[in-house]
Design an enzyme around this catalytic site. Structure first.
Site, PDB file in Angstrom:
ATOM      1  N   GLY A   1       0.809  -1.216   0.000  1.00  0.00           N
ATOM      2  CA  GLY A   1       0.000   0.000   0.000  1.00  0.00           C
ATOM      3  C   GLY A   1       0.844   1.269   0.000  1.00  0.00           C
ATOM      4  O   GLY A   1       0.518   2.240  -0.693  1.00  0.00           O
ATOM      5  N   THR A   2       1.917   1.277   0.755  1.00  0.00           N
ATOM      6  CA  THR A   2       2.752   2.480   0.855  1.00  0.00           C
ATOM      7  C   THR A   2       3.319   2.858  -0.510  1.00  0.00           C
ATOM      8  O   THR A   2       3.244   4.024  -0.926  1.00  0.00           O
ATOM      9  CB  THR A   2       3.905   2.224   1.858  1.00  0.00           C
ATOM     10  OG1 THR A   2       3.329   1.854   3.108  1.00  0.00           O
ATOM     11  CG2 THR A   2       4.772   3.456   2.032  1.00  0.00           C
TER      12      THR A   2
ATOM     13  N   ASN B   1      -8.000   3.810   8.847  1.00  0.00           N
ATOM     14  CA  ASN B   1      -7.492   2.583   9.470  1.00  0.00           C
ATOM     15  C   ASN B   1      -7.541   2.604  10.998  1.00  0.00           C
ATOM     16  O   ASN B   1      -7.455   1.569  11.626  1.00  0.00           O
ATOM     17  CB  ASN B   1      -6.056   2.302   9.012  1.00  0.00           C
ATOM     18  CG  ASN B   1      -5.152   3.489   9.186  1.00  0.00           C
ATOM     19  OD1 ASN B   1      -5.420   4.569   8.657  1.00  0.00           O
ATOM     20  ND2 ASN B   1      -4.081   3.327   9.929  1.00  0.00           N
TER      21      ASN B   1
ATOM     22  N   GLN C   1      -7.644  -0.429   3.449  1.00  0.00           N
ATOM     23  CA  GLN C   1      -8.455  -1.093   4.481  1.00  0.00           C
ATOM     24  C   GLN C   1      -9.774  -1.655   3.933  1.00  0.00           C
ATOM     25  O   GLN C   1     -10.452  -2.388   4.647  1.00  0.00           O
ATOM     26  CB  GLN C   1      -8.757  -0.110   5.629  1.00  0.00           C
ATOM     27  CG  GLN C   1      -7.544   0.230   6.487  1.00  0.00           C
ATOM     28  CD  GLN C   1      -7.025  -0.957   7.325  1.00  0.00           C
ATOM     29  OE1 GLN C   1      -7.752  -1.926   7.578  1.00  0.00           O
ATOM     30  NE2 GLN C   1      -5.776  -0.885   7.731  1.00  0.00           N
TER      31      GLN C   1
ATOM     32  N   ALA D   1      -1.981  -6.649   0.107  1.00  0.00           N
ATOM     33  CA  ALA D   1      -2.583  -7.987   0.213  1.00  0.00           C
ATOM     34  C   ALA D   1      -2.697  -8.491   1.649  1.00  0.00           C
ATOM     35  O   ALA D   1      -3.611  -9.250   1.976  1.00  0.00           O
ATOM     36  CB  ALA D   1      -1.766  -8.976  -0.617  1.00  0.00           C
ATOM     37  N   HIS D   2      -1.780  -8.037   2.534  1.00  0.00           N
ATOM     38  CA  HIS D   2      -1.789  -8.599   3.894  1.00  0.00           C
ATOM     39  C   HIS D   2      -2.964  -8.130   4.738  1.00  0.00           C
ATOM     40  O   HIS D   2      -3.179  -8.616   5.846  1.00  0.00           O
ATOM     41  CB  HIS D   2      -0.454  -8.323   4.606  1.00  0.00           C
ATOM     42  CG  HIS D   2      -0.194  -6.897   4.956  1.00  0.00           C
ATOM     43  ND1 HIS D   2      -0.277  -6.425   6.242  1.00  0.00           N
ATOM     44  CD2 HIS D   2       0.155  -5.828   4.199  1.00  0.00           C
ATOM     45  CE1 HIS D   2       0.025  -5.137   6.262  1.00  0.00           C
ATOM     46  NE2 HIS D   2       0.295  -4.748   5.028  1.00  0.00           N
TER      47      HIS D   2
ATOM     48  N   THR E   1      12.436  -7.255 -10.686  1.00  0.00           N
ATOM     49  CA  THR E   1      11.841  -8.584 -10.888  1.00  0.00           C
ATOM     50  C   THR E   1      10.619  -8.736  -9.975  1.00  0.00           C
ATOM     51  O   THR E   1      10.660  -8.394  -8.795  1.00  0.00           O
ATOM     52  CB  THR E   1      12.892  -9.681 -10.588  1.00  0.00           C
ATOM     53  OG1 THR E   1      14.005  -9.439 -11.444  1.00  0.00           O
ATOM     54  CG2 THR E   1      12.338 -11.072 -10.827  1.00  0.00           C
TER      55      THR E   1
ATOM     56  N   CYS F   1       0.941   3.954  16.617  1.00  0.00           N
ATOM     57  CA  CYS F   1       1.282   3.654  18.001  1.00  0.00           C
ATOM     58  C   CYS F   1       0.813   2.262  18.380  1.00  0.00           C
ATOM     59  O   CYS F   1      -0.333   1.934  18.225  1.00  0.00           O
ATOM     60  CB  CYS F   1       0.591   4.662  18.894  1.00  0.00           C
ATOM     61  SG  CYS F   1       0.718   4.224  20.606  1.00  0.00           S
TER      62      CYS F   1
HETATM   63  C1  LIG Z   1      -4.908   2.898   5.164  1.00  0.00           C
HETATM   64  C2  LIG Z   1      -3.546   2.333   4.942  1.00  0.00           C
HETATM   65  N1  LIG Z   1      -2.812   2.796   3.909  1.00  0.00           N
HETATM   66  C3  LIG Z   1      -1.591   2.315   3.654  1.00  0.00           C
HETATM   67  C4  LIG Z   1      -1.030   1.337   4.440  1.00  0.00           C
HETATM   68  C5  LIG Z   1       0.340   0.847   4.124  1.00  0.00           C
HETATM   69  O1  LIG Z   1       0.338  -0.466   3.678  1.00  0.00           O
HETATM   70  P1  LIG Z   1       1.702  -1.299   3.663  1.00  0.00           P
HETATM   71  O2  LIG Z   1       2.259  -1.249   5.056  1.00  0.00           O
HETATM   72  O3  LIG Z   1       1.311  -2.661   3.265  1.00  0.00           O
HETATM   73  O4  LIG Z   1       2.610  -0.668   2.699  1.00  0.00           O
HETATM   74  C6  LIG Z   1      -1.753   0.836   5.530  1.00  0.00           C
HETATM   75  C7  LIG Z   1      -1.178  -0.184   6.433  1.00  0.00           C
HETATM   76  O5  LIG Z   1      -1.258  -0.100   7.639  1.00  0.00           O
HETATM   77  C8  LIG Z   1      -3.055   1.342   5.790  1.00  0.00           C
HETATM   78  O6  LIG Z   1      -3.794   0.923   6.807  1.00  0.00           O
END
Ligand SMILES: Cc1ncc(COP(=O)(O)O)c(C=O)c1O
Length: 379
Positions: free
Chosen positions: A71-72, A151, A179, A200-201, A237, A328
């Site tokens: 996600g980041t 989140n 989320q 995915a996690h 890759t 936190c």
């Molecule tokens: C709303 C939201 N965006 C982005 C992320 C980042 O995802 P990742 O840590 O898999 O890169 C998270 C993970 O906590 C999230 O809750």
């Protein structure tokens, strides 16, 4: 006693079927997908099939799905590249976004690339759409980045309404759906979004893989340079097992979507009722209206008490994993930028409980019993 896991917004346990799909590829399909020989071609087709699966579930085209490390990276790519490639000088977001969005935008503001505006939040932490419109009434082309579900507190935005507003002002719309992916049926043929993201996690898939959806009307250049992977949009890759796991996790999530929505919302409502009935002066951070709140997240504000001071720590000792929010997890809610920016009383300890299909009412009973030990003064 086995531990109780109520921190599913942080991450979820991997699904057995996902693991099986991944280990099969790990064991037997080791070729590099960029190699042109049979070993490579076999793995290339595995990746493309995964892309087709994801695209079909979201009712969009495989050409709009780009696999990332999570996600980041997907949030960073959407924000950095759209601002750079569309000459955007104004970005609008909220103060309660995930740091993947907030920090990325703040850095761009510090570098003098953009003016950053924050949309007002109402008393429950919802985005003020009238203020969003006000902020969009500039002559600048704007980027709007507002997460689908928060989140930490679970508040949902109305994607249709925000999409309509962005369209009216010709703004680019990025929404962090980390989320909600696999928790709601996103129909990308209908939504007016330019970018959405996935990790995915958060849906019983593996860590370190996700994707960015880029609407076909948007043309951006890559953020990560290197080989020609991901149709020249992301060098490196591919994380083949991760991609296979992601597609499998999404497939499972969609197959059981409604059943899980009802079941998990049932758990959340059950916990709300129990807390309200059994612990005096319990409040909730954010909205708990099922129509405006993510069914997997419940942020509880407890009365101030001696035991409550180290609430997360005490829960952990008692065998319960929960958290105070993404920023936190160390025993108090100091540091949660979300709680500080909504009307949450900083003197009251807050805990985010987040649920998944594997949780049960019996677990909630045990958690509430434990909380009663902390908060009820025994006669
Ligand atoms: C709303 C939201 N965006 C982005 C992320 C980042 O995802 P990742 O840590 O898999 O890169 C998270 C993970 O906590 C999230 O809750």
């Amino acid at each position: 006693m086995s531990r109780i896991y109520l921190d599913n917004a942080a991450t979820t346990a991997i699904d057995k079927e996902v693991l099986k799909a991944m280990t099969t590829v790990m064991e037997f399909q080791f070729g590099n997908p960029s190699s042109i020989h049979a070993h490579g071609r076999e793995v290339r087709s595995i990746i493309e099939n995964a892309r087709k699966t994801v695209a079909k579930l979201l009712n969009t085209s495989p050409a709009e799905i780009f696999f990332t490390s999570g996600g980041t990276e997907a949030d960073n790519m959407a924000i950095n590249c759209s601002i750079e490639d569309y000459g955007i000088t104004h970005a609008i977001t909220s103060k309660i976004e995930h740091h993947a969005v907030l920090h990325t935008l703040e850095i761009l503001e510090k570098k003098g690339k953009i003016k950053l505006s924050f949309v007002k939040l109402d008393e429950k932490g919802h985005v003020d759409l009238a203020h969003l419109e006000e902020l969009l009434q500039t002559n600048e082309r704007s980027l709007v980045s507002l997460m689908h579900a928060n989140n930490e507190i679970g508040n949902l935005i109305d994607l249709e309404k925000v999409g309509d507003i962005c369209e009216k002002y010709n703004a680019i719309f990025h929404t962090d759906t980390v989320q909600t992916m696999g928790h709601y049926a996103h129909d990308l043929s209908k939504l007016k979004v330019h970018f959405i993201t996935c990790a995915a996690h958060k849906l019983h898939g593996p860590k370190g893989v996700g994707f960015l959806y880029i609407n076909h009307n948007i043309k951006i250049k890559p953020m990560i340079h290197g080989g020609a992977q991901e149709r020249n949009m992301r060098g490196g890759t591919e994380n083949v097992y991760g991609i296979v796991g992601l597609a499998k996790a999404l497939e499972i999530a969609y197959a059981e979507l409604e059943e899980h929505q009802n079941y998990i919302q049932g758990l959340k409502s059950y916990m709300i009722d129990k807390l309200q009935n059994e612990i005096p002066d319990v409040k909730f951070n954010g909205d708990i209206d099922p129509n405006r709140s993510l069914y997997t997240v419940l942020n509880v504000s407890f009365p101030t008490s001696e035991m409550g001071e180290m609430l997360l720590f005490n829960l952990d000792i008692a065998g319960i994993s929960a958290s105070g929010g993404s920023a936190c997890s160390s025993g108090s809610n100091v540091g949660s930028h979300v709680l500080t920016n909504i009307n949450s009383d900083p003197g009251r300890p807050a805990v985010r409980f987040s649920f998944c299909k594997n949780n049960t009412k019996e677990e909630i009973d045990l958690v509430v019993e434990k909380l009663k030990d902390f908060f009820l003064v025994k006669a």
